[in-house]
Write a protein that holds these residues in place. Sequence first.
Motif, mmCIF file in Angstrom:
data_model
loop_
_atom_site.group_PDB
_atom_site.id
_atom_site.type_symbol
_atom_site.label_atom_id
_atom_site.label_comp_id
_atom_site.label_asym_id
_atom_site.label_seq_id
_atom_site.Cartn_x
_atom_site.Cartn_y
_atom_site.Cartn_z
ATOM 1 N N THR A 56 0.704 -1.035 -0.004
ATOM 2 C CA THR A 56 -0.048 0.076 0.056
ATOM 3 C C THR A 56 0.841 1.408 0.030
ATOM 4 O O THR A 56 2.166 1.058 0.127
ATOM 5 C CB THR A 56 -1.047 0.041 1.205
ATOM 6 O OG1 THR A 56 -1.925 1.086 1.150
ATOM 7 C CG2 THR A 56 -0.229 0.228 2.562
ATOM 8 N N TYR A 63 -1.937 3.643 5.736
ATOM 9 C CA TYR A 63 -0.875 2.845 6.438
ATOM 10 C C TYR A 63 0.052 4.025 7.242
ATOM 11 O O TYR A 63 0.519 4.651 6.342
ATOM 12 C CB TYR A 63 -0.258 1.744 5.971
ATOM 13 C CG TYR A 63 0.702 1.249 6.838
ATOM 14 C CD1 TYR A 63 0.631 0.280 7.899
ATOM 15 C CD2 TYR A 63 2.132 1.408 6.475
ATOM 16 C CE1 TYR A 63 1.586 -0.139 8.766
ATOM 17 C CE2 TYR A 63 3.083 1.243 7.241
ATOM 18 C CZ TYR A 63 3.021 0.255 8.436
ATOM 19 O OH TYR A 63 3.982 0.037 9.210
ATOM 20 N N TYR A 75 -4.855 -0.632 6.096
ATOM 21 C CA TYR A 75 -4.195 -1.468 6.657
ATOM 22 C C TYR A 75 -4.997 -2.224 7.834
ATOM 23 O O TYR A 75 -4.959 -3.554 7.788
ATOM 24 C CB TYR A 75 -3.071 -0.669 7.991
ATOM 25 C CG TYR A 75 -2.730 -1.788 9.207
ATOM 26 C CD1 TYR A 75 -1.977 -3.006 8.880
ATOM 27 C CD2 TYR A 75 -3.238 -1.647 10.196
ATOM 28 C CE1 TYR A 75 -1.656 -3.607 9.832
ATOM 29 C CE2 TYR A 75 -3.042 -2.439 11.439
ATOM 30 C CZ TYR A 75 -1.976 -3.541 11.087
ATOM 31 O OH TYR A 75 -1.844 -4.398 12.308
ATOM 32 N N ILE A 91 3.222 -5.402 5.988
ATOM 33 C CA ILE A 91 3.042 -4.172 5.183
ATOM 34 C C ILE A 91 4.268 -3.852 4.520
ATOM 35 O O ILE A 91 5.398 -3.586 5.053
ATOM 36 C CB ILE A 91 2.594 -2.908 6.114
ATOM 37 C CG1 ILE A 91 1.325 -3.612 6.676
ATOM 38 C CG2 ILE A 91 2.352 -2.046 5.085
ATOM 39 C CD1 ILE A 91 0.073 -3.421 5.775
ATOM 40 N N THR A 93 5.373 -0.921 1.906
ATOM 41 C CA THR A 93 4.775 0.601 1.278
ATOM 42 C C THR A 93 5.510 0.768 -0.129
ATOM 43 O O THR A 93 7.011 0.626 -0.242
ATOM 44 C CB THR A 93 5.122 1.529 2.398
ATOM 45 O OG1 THR A 93 6.590 1.704 2.395
ATOM 46 C CG2 THR A 93 4.286 1.551 3.457
#
Length: 406
Positions: A56, A63, A75, A91, A93
Amino acid sequence: MNCRLLVIFLVAVLLAACNKPQRQTDNGAFAPAKTTETGDYDLSDITTSGELIVATLSGPDTYFDYQGQPMGLQYALAADFARREGLRVRIETAHDTLELIDMLRKGEADIIALPLPMQVIADNGLTAAGAADSARTASWAVRDNAPELTAALESWYAANPLITVERHEQARLRERRQVKRAVRAPYISREKGIISTYDELFKRAAAETGWDWRLIAAQCYQESGFDPTAVSWAGARGLMQIMPSTAQGLGVSPDQLYSPDVNIRTAARFISQLNGNFSDIRSREERIKFVLAAYNAGPGHIRDAMALAKKHGRSTQRWDDVSFYVLHLSEPRYYRDPVVRYGYMIGSETHAYVSSVIERWRAYGGTVSGGGVSGGEVPSSSRPSRRPNRYSEEQKILSPDELKDE
């Protein structure tokens, strides 16, 4: 003669063939596995690994990391889906949507947790699945060869988790500043130079950190108001609000963090660690502010602000220069800059934290220009004059040294 030359030639060819190294593919035992760019990696494979990798963008609605806690609606939605499937979440990014798509195609992520336009998803050979807007004009995306994952995401989102998840995330955002604590007075006695009942522990911590003990006392008051039972919404514990994960990283059991002695010693070790992380800040006075900021927000965000300061021609050695970018890491033009690794942060809180600790330290008699290493008592010049009255005359407040002699 011609026959002899022919025989020599044939022997040479045969020898060359025998000495030629075999390719690995000639031996089935060592043949490399046949792979594609992404492979057919679907939900069953993700379940086996136990980890869902979510790509993301960093931002307040997607997030961000807040004092070690992941936050953001995208998130939270991804975490909700992962819980349903019994998976952990990791996660990753990116700086823009093109990078997100590239990560998904290469198999570096399982899901893009960001609503992308349907046309963009189709143009890039991906499949829309999971969270989407009400008009279905934008959606999360997965690879087109993951039908199990697609079906699971569609089933999950059909149950309408958005309302519940969004409400929960908004509550977390409101609660982020909450610390359950019973705040004590900022002084026991200015006249005696006694700040708190923990002054001796602060002095021991000062010996390890090289800081003025009153600076550690000021930080403690900012963190917990001198309440050893304080606990934050995120689970930070005790006088210096140590996160359990931080304690474990320093070899301390989280169950011990309500002990004032253990808590302050752990904080001293953490401060010393951060001092080492920011040893490139040559000025001791300036380094104090960087360490305080990193204690509050994590060193990654502070390094991001330093990288921005360098990029824009400001000093990376002065907090006044770097704090400008700490404040502005809540703006997309800064937190999406290629030099930024840790993304969005609520920089105003960290900026205020540093200012508040320094201001209270000065009130306790500390001086930034002194380098934060002086260890004396609160100077009499900083104590307010107070005429004795019939109540105060009957009271005797003892300093720690006097208590030892009693």
